[in-house]
Structure formats: structure tokens, C-alpha cells
Design a protein around this motif. Structure first.
Motif, PDB file in Angstrom:
ATOM      1  N   ALA A  68      40.023  39.861  47.371  1.00  0.00           N
ATOM      2  CA  ALA A  68      38.778  40.719  47.594  1.00  0.00           C
ATOM      3  C   ALA A  68      38.902  42.035  47.658  1.00  0.00           C
ATOM      4  N   PHE A  69      39.896  42.397  48.729  1.00  0.00           N
ATOM      5  CA  PHE A  69      40.427  43.782  48.772  1.00  0.00           C
ATOM      6  C   PHE A  69      40.963  44.412  47.609  1.00  0.00           C
ATOM      7  N   MET A  70      41.537  43.803  46.820  1.00  0.00           N
ATOM      8  CA  MET A  70      42.323  44.479  45.882  1.00  0.00           C
ATOM      9  C   MET A  70      41.195  44.813  44.720  1.00  0.00           C
ATOM     10  N   ALA A  71      40.044  43.809  44.251  1.00  0.00           N
ATOM     11  CA  ALA A  71      39.257  44.069  43.737  1.00  0.00           C
ATOM     12  C   ALA A  71      38.377  45.240  44.169  1.00  0.00           C
ATOM     13  N   LEU A  72      38.187  45.297  45.298  1.00  0.00           N
ATOM     14  CA  LEU A  72      37.317  46.233  45.901  1.00  0.00           C
ATOM     15  C   LEU A  72      38.027  47.690  45.534  1.00  0.00           C
ATOM     16  N   PHE A  73      39.352  47.673  45.685  1.00  0.00           N
ATOM     17  CA  PHE A  73      40.249  49.149  45.521  1.00  0.00           C
ATOM     18  C   PHE A  73      39.890  49.479  43.899  1.00  0.00           C
ATOM     19  N   MET A  74      40.166  48.304  43.163  1.00  0.00           N
ATOM     20  CA  MET A  74      40.068  48.550  41.736  1.00  0.00           C
ATOM     21  C   MET A  74      38.598  49.028  41.208  1.00  0.00           C
ATOM     22  N   LEU A  94      45.454  34.945  42.086  1.00  0.00           N
ATOM     23  CA  LEU A  94      45.686  35.297  43.434  1.00  0.00           C
ATOM     24  C   LEU A  94      44.517  34.966  44.415  1.00  0.00           C
ATOM     25  N   ASN A  95      43.262  34.801  43.994  1.00  0.00           N
ATOM     26  CA  ASN A  95      42.107  34.430  44.662  1.00  0.00           C
ATOM     27  C   ASN A  95      42.402  33.194  45.252  1.00  0.00           C
ATOM     28  N   PHE A 109      41.624  49.097  32.136  1.00  0.00           N
ATOM     29  CA  PHE A 109      42.898  48.277  32.838  1.00  0.00           C
ATOM     30  C   PHE A 109      42.567  47.991  34.335  1.00  0.00           C
ATOM     31  N   TYR A 110      41.600  48.763  34.999  1.00  0.00           N
ATOM     32  CA  TYR A 110      41.278  48.340  36.229  1.00  0.00           C
ATOM     33  C   TYR A 110      40.705  46.792  36.274  1.00  0.00           C
ATOM     34  N   LEU A 111      39.829  46.648  35.595  1.00  0.00           N
ATOM     35  CA  LEU A 111      39.187  45.396  35.731  1.00  0.00           C
ATOM     36  C   LEU A 111      40.097  44.280  35.094  1.00  0.00           C
ATOM     37  N   ARG A 112      41.065  44.734  34.243  1.00  0.00           N
ATOM     38  CA  ARG A 112      42.141  43.503  34.009  1.00  0.00           C
ATOM     39  C   ARG A 112      42.670  42.861  35.158  1.00  0.00           C
ATOM     40  N   VAL A 113      43.080  43.733  36.120  1.00  0.00           N
ATOM     41  CA  VAL A 113      43.503  43.224  37.337  1.00  0.00           C
ATOM     42  C   VAL A 113      42.665  42.214  37.775  1.00  0.00           C
ATOM     43  N   VAL A 114      41.379  42.626  38.020  1.00  0.00           N
ATOM     44  CA  VAL A 114      40.434  41.939  38.513  1.00  0.00           C
ATOM     45  C   VAL A 114      40.198  40.454  37.883  1.00  0.00           C
ATOM     46  N   VAL A 115      40.348  40.497  36.622  1.00  0.00           N
ATOM     47  CA  VAL A 115      40.183  39.230  35.640  1.00  0.00           C
ATOM     48  C   VAL A 115      41.199  38.629  35.979  1.00  0.00           C
ATOM     49  N   MET A 125      43.073  38.327  38.805  1.00  0.00           N
ATOM     50  CA  MET A 125      42.949  37.606  39.963  1.00  0.00           C
ATOM     51  C   MET A 125      42.055  36.332  39.935  1.00  0.00           C
ATOM     52  N   TYR A 126      40.867  36.398  39.358  1.00  0.00           N
ATOM     53  CA  TYR A 126      39.971  35.532  39.729  1.00  0.00           C
ATOM     54  C   TYR A 126      39.796  34.484  38.460  1.00  0.00           C
ATOM     55  N   PHE A 127      39.995  34.941  37.306  1.00  0.00           N
ATOM     56  CA  PHE A 127      39.574  34.011  36.205  1.00  0.00           C
ATOM     57  C   PHE A 127      40.747  33.393  35.424  1.00  0.00           C
ATOM     58  N   LYS A 128      42.171  33.542  35.876  1.00  0.00           N
ATOM     59  CA  LYS A 128      43.374  33.125  35.297  1.00  0.00           C
ATOM     60  C   LYS A 128      44.167  32.003  36.252  1.00  0.00           C
ATOM     61  N   GLU A 129      44.875  31.202  35.581  1.00  0.00           N
ATOM     62  CA  GLU A 129      45.555  30.303  36.442  1.00  0.00           C
ATOM     63  C   GLU A 129      46.778  30.861  36.961  1.00  0.00           C
TER      64      GLU A 129
END
Lengths: 477, 102
Positions: free
Chosen positions: A371-377, A362-363, A421-427, A429-433
Motif C-alpha cells: 500500500a505504501f509503495m503504491a502511495l509513493f508511486m 507483493l500485496n 513506469f510508476y503504475l507498472r510497479v503498482v500493477v 504488486m496487485y495484479f500479478k502472481e
């Protein structure tokens, strides 16, 4: 009869809200294209009511023959309800046409449900609790099923309705028994005689049934079965309101009812009950959420877990824990609304793009949203600079003060599980194609809502002590 | 003439309430479940009226009117929801309404 005309001035937030609903109905009738007008009108109305309530925070009063309390604690709750609802309306404006519920009624029903929440938070009589609760719940049943052609919405709304009405049955029967054993429905009178009433079997049964009914409404563990299905089936922004406003209102009633138990300094009779449901909700919510790929369902289970953390405060039962719960509710409202706001921007037609794979990469598509989704997570997980951390911190500290250290430890353990499971979303968004190809539609009001929630969370996280002192100063027991 | 003691009303209403709760938990037809919920509300009404008469205090009777009004509003919304689901699924059996699974 009111004692004096000043009572009408003090009850102004409620009058404004009520007349706003009537005006909205009139606008809806006479304008062909009423939806955009009503949306902005609702935002304006909510913000006005919120500020009018906040203005009276220091002069608390009980009005209309001990019926309703204004100022003080209700003012803080009104702020949470109205600003939460304003954020929710902002993120709904574009979303509801995507979901197929572009109706003027949507805004009117949201306004009515907020009025119900405000009545619940200020209730000083079992009458008001019941009427406020029903006003809110019936509006939510309608909101959940507003898109009547959609089978998911039908199912969500029916499950919500049947279990919500079931809970109402418990609450009404509990109220009847409490009325019978105390001879009145007025809460100040009941609280005065609380020490003698608490040894009355009939009264304790009534209060117990009442608490069970409200455990349904806050979505704590053994009474949670409707939550995931209802949250997944309803429109995303409506889910945001149900999981924040509805939960906050139910907690406000629990705080009102239990303040007598807390104030009596006797052993907290309901401590085992609350400790039990809080442990079960925390662990169940956190563990089951790990298995969810649909983000709405994941947030539903996380909402069960958050109810568990807040119930720790009820089990601890002292002034600090109540202040902690209120702070937690304010923080939770905005971080959850923000997360649901991001979901509603990305969501496609027919409930698509809600699973975690849509969030991969998503990034690169939209850095702001990511960025905001990461903040909320991070906030929901309880990582320090954000408000979510301080909510949990205050509640856990209060639990330790009440010799419930084991409960606080389980709470911390469950937060650690939930980080996964919150950080899974962040991962993702930022580290997957990115694997799913879609474009994000432009949605300025939705983005505004997300930004407002993000800013509020940061503000709550930067000056938590100031806010907590404000909350403690209005708690009068 | 001696009047019926309060306990009789309380036992009857507790029985009605239990029937309602059991019905909600074991019946599978949405309309029947809804009827059982109404039974729960009415058992509360019976309790309120009995206490009101026993205590000689009108609050309970006023409360019953509120409960009845709210139950009517709830019935309107609930039946509308059940009709909406019947139009889409041609069934009101709760076991068949199960799109969501974990």
C-alpha cells in the motif's frame, strides 16, 4: 568578529549540528557497540536541529559579516534536510547490517553531509557555498563507497567522485571569474551591482560555469551520466539521501544565485539554458525509465526527470516558481525517501530482489508495504491527492505566468509518459502472481520511516496552500 | 620594472583549465583523470591569486587556501576510492570499470 552575542544564539542549529558530530565521534570511540546508540542519537539530533531551525522561521537574519543567513528560506530547507535525513537514518538502522556497512562512521558521515547541506542553503557568500558543497559532496563520495569490498559500491563511488570533482572544478573556476569581475565574494554586494555586472563578459562566463557545475549536482540531462550508475551501485538508503538531500541542497544554491536574476525583472538571461536542460531531462528521464527493470535504476532516471520539472521553475524565474520549487523539493524528498525505504526493506543480500519481478504479488506478502509503495508511486507520478501533484502544479502554473506555456505542456506530456513506469510497479504488486519466493524480514524502524514519509506526503497533499503561503511569506524578493 | 599584465595570467589559467577539462574527457586512467581535475582546481587558484593581486584585495588569496585545503581532502578520499577499486579489480582503467549498463 560577530556584531553581538545574539548571533551565536541565532546560529544555534549549526552549532547543535556541529557539536552533535563531535559527540558522535566520541561515542563511536568509546562504545564497543556504538551503532544502535549512534543511530538513535542521529535521529534525535536531526529532529532537534529541524525544530530549532523551524522555530526561527519568522526572524530571518544574516550573520557574521554577511556570511550566512538563518531563519526564513534556509529554515525551510533545514527542515527538509534534517527530517529527510532522520527518515533515512530510520530506514538505514536495520538495512546497513544487511548491506554489510554496519559501521558507526556511517552515521557520522551522514551527519556531516547534512551540515554541509545546511551551510549551502544558508550561504550568503561564495566561500560558504563552496565549503558547504564540498563538505556535502566529499561525504557522499565516502558514503557511496562505504562497503569497500563490494565492486559495485567501488564503481559507484569512483564514478561519483570523478564526475563530482569535475563539476567542482567548474564551480571553483566560475567563482574565481565572478570574484575577479566583481572584486568580492559577498553575495549581497554582487546582487546590489548585478545590473552592471550582468553586462560584464567575465562575470557572465563565471556565472555560466557555476551554473553548469550545479547542473551536474542536480543531475539535469546533459550532465546526468553518473546518476544511474551511482544510484544503482550505492546502498539503497544512501541513494535515497543523495537523490533527495543532495539535489535539494544544489537547488537551494541555484535559487540563491538566481534570485538576483529574478529580482532584477530584466529578461531572465539564463532562461534558454534552463528551458533547454529541463526539456531534455524531463523527456530523457521519463523515456529511458520505461526500459528499466531494476527499480533503483528506474528511480534514478525518474530523479533525472524530476530535476527537469524543477528546473522549469528556474526558467520561469518568478516568486511563485521559486516557492513552487521549494514545495516540490519538500514533497519529492519524502516521496523518494519513502520509495527507497520500501526498496531497502525488501532488498535481499547482495543487491538481489531489486528488479520489478520481485514485486509481483507483493500485496499478498505484505499488504502494508504494497500500500505504501503504491502511495509513493502515485505521488511520484503526480496523481492529485498526493503532494507530488501540487509540486508539479505550482511549477507549471508559474511557468505559464512567465509565458512559458510550451514548457509547461512538455512537462505535462512527460508526466503522462512517466505514469506508465510508476503504475507498472503498482500493477505488478496487485495484479500479478508472485514468481520469486522470498520472505520479508521484520524491520520495524524501516517500516516507521516508510509510514512517516507516507503521512508527510498526505499532509503536504491535503494542505498544500497553507504550506505554499508559508514558503511565499519567507521569500524576500 | 613593469609587471606582467593581468591578461597573461588569465590566458594561462584558461589554457590550464581547458587542458584539465580535455584530459578528464579523453584520458582513461583514473589517476590521470584525477590529476587533470587537480589541474582544473589549480587553474582556478591561479585566477584567484592573479585577480587578488590585480585588485589589491586579499579575499582571493584567502579563497586559494580554502580551495587547497578542500583539494587535499578530496585527494585523500579520491585516492582511497581508487585504491579500493584497484584491490578488487587490479586495474584503474575507467573503460574496464563498467558493471552497470542500461
Amino acid at each position: 568578529m560577530p556584531q553581538s552575542n545574539t548571533e551565536y544564539l541565532q546560529i544555534l542549529p549549526f552549532i547543535l549540528m556541529g557539536s552533535g558530530i563531535v559527540i558522535s565521534v566520541i561515542i563511536e570511540m568509546f562504545y564497543k557497540k556504538s551503532e544502535p546508540v549512534l543511530g538513535w542519537f542521529s535521529v534525535l539530533l536531526f529532529i532537534t536541529v529541524g525544530f530549532v531551525s523551524l522555530a526561527s522561521i519568522n526572524d530571518s537574519a544574516v550573520l557574521f559579516n554577511n556570511m550566512i543567513e538563518v531563519g526564513g528560506k534556509p529554515a525551510i530547507f533545514n527542515f527538509i534536510f534534517t527530517f529527510g535525513a532522520a527518515v533515512m537514518i530510520l530506514s538505514s538502522m536495520n538495512y546497513i547490517s544487511k548491506y554489510g556497512i554496519y559501521f558507526g562512521e556511517f552515521f557520522i558521515i551522514v551527519q556531516s553531509s547534512v551540515l554541509g547541506m545546511m551551510i549551502m542553503a544558508g550561504a550568503k557568500d561564495l566561500f560558504m557555498i563552496f565549503m558547504g558543497l564540498e563538505l556535502m559532496s566529499i561525504c557522499f563520495y565516502v558514503l557511496a563507497g562505504l562497503n569497500r569490498k563490494k565492486i559495485q559500491a567501488n564503481e559507484a563511488s569512483m564514478k561519483y567522485f570523478l564526475l563530482g570533482a569535475f563539476a567542482t572544478g567548474f564551480i571553483v573556476y566560475g567563482i574565481a571569474l565572478m570574484y575577479g569581475s566583481s572584486g568580492t565574494t559577498s553575495l549581497p554586494y554582487i546582487f546590489e551591482n548585478f545590473s552592471s555586472l550582468i553586462s560584464n563578459v567575465l562575470f557572465v562566463t563565471g556565472l555560466g560555469l557555476f551554473l553548469i557545475g550545479f547542473s551536474f549536482k542536480i543531475a539535469a540531462f546533459p550532465f546526468h551520466m553518473w546518476v544511474p550508475d551511482v544510484y544503482q551501485g550505492s546502498a539503497t538508503t544512501i541513494t535515497g539521501l543523495m537523490s533527495t538531500g543532495g539535489k535539494t541542497a544544489a537547488f537551494s544554491v541555484l535559487i540563491i544565485m538566481l534570485s538576483a536574476v529574478f529580482a532584477n525583472n530584466a529578461a531572465n538571461t539564463f532562461e534558454p539554458y534552463f528551458a533547454g536542460i529541463s526539456v531534455l531531462s524531463m523527456l530523457f528521464g521519463s523515456i529511458v525509465a520505461i526500459a528499466q527493470d531494476n527499480l533503483k535504476r528506474m528511480l534514478a532516471y525518474s530523479s533525472i526527470a524530476h530535476a527537469g520539472y524543477m528546473v522549469i521553475g528556474l526558467a520561469a524565474g518568478n516568486q511563485d516558481s521559486v516557492a513552487g520549487i521549494i514545495f516540490y523539493l519538500a514533497a519529492y524528498t519524502f516521496m523518494n525517501l519513502g520509495a527507497f525505504g520500501v526498496l531497502s526493506i525488501i532488498e535481499g543480500k547482495d543487491d538481489t530482489l531489486l528488479d520489478i519481478n520481485s514485486y509481483a504479488g507483493l500485496n499478498s506478502k505484505s499488504p502494508i508495504l504494497a500500500a505504501f509503495m503504491a502511495l509513493f508511486m502515485f505521488a511520484l507520478a503526480g496523481i492529485p491527492p498526493m503532494a507530488g501533484f501540487f509540486g508539479k502544479y505550482y511549477v507549471f502554473i508559474a511557468a505559464i505566468k512567465s509565458d512559458l506555456t510550451w514548457l509547461a505542456i512538455i512537462g505535462v506530456l512527460s508526466s503522462v509518459i512517466s505514469v506508465y513506469f510508476y503504475l507498472r510497479v503498482v500493477v505488478y504488486m496487485y495484479f500479478k502472481e508472485s514468481t520469486v519466493n522470498f520472505s520479508i524480514e521484520k524491520n520495524n524502524t524501516g517500516l516507521l520511516a516508510v509510514v512517516i514519509s507516507g503521512i508527510l506526503i498526505l499532509v503536504f497533499g491535503i494542505i498544500p496552500d497553507t504550506l505554499l503561503n508559508v514558503i511565499i511569506s519567507v521569500l524576500n524578493f | 620594472m613593469t609587471s606582467i599584465p593581468l591578461e597573461y595570467y588569465l590566458i594561462l589559467s584558461a589554457f590550464m583549465f581547458s587542458v584539465g577539462v580535455t584530459g578528464v574527457l579523453i584520458r582513461r586512467n583514473a589517476i590521470v583523470v584525477f590529476m587533470c581535475i587537480e589541474l582544473m582546481l589549480n587553474s582556478a587558484n591561479l585566477t584567484l591569486v592573479a585577480f587578488s593581486s590585480f585588485l589589491g584585495n586579499p579575499i582571493g588569496q584567502v579563497f586559494v587556501f580554502f580551495v587547497m585545503t578542500v583539494a587535499a581532502a578530496e585527494a585523500a578520499v579520491g585516492l582511497a576510492i581508487i585504491i579500493a577499486i584497484f584491490r578488487n579489480k587490479l586495474s584503474v582503467n575507467i573503460d574496464e570499470i563498467n558493471i552497470f549498463k542500461w
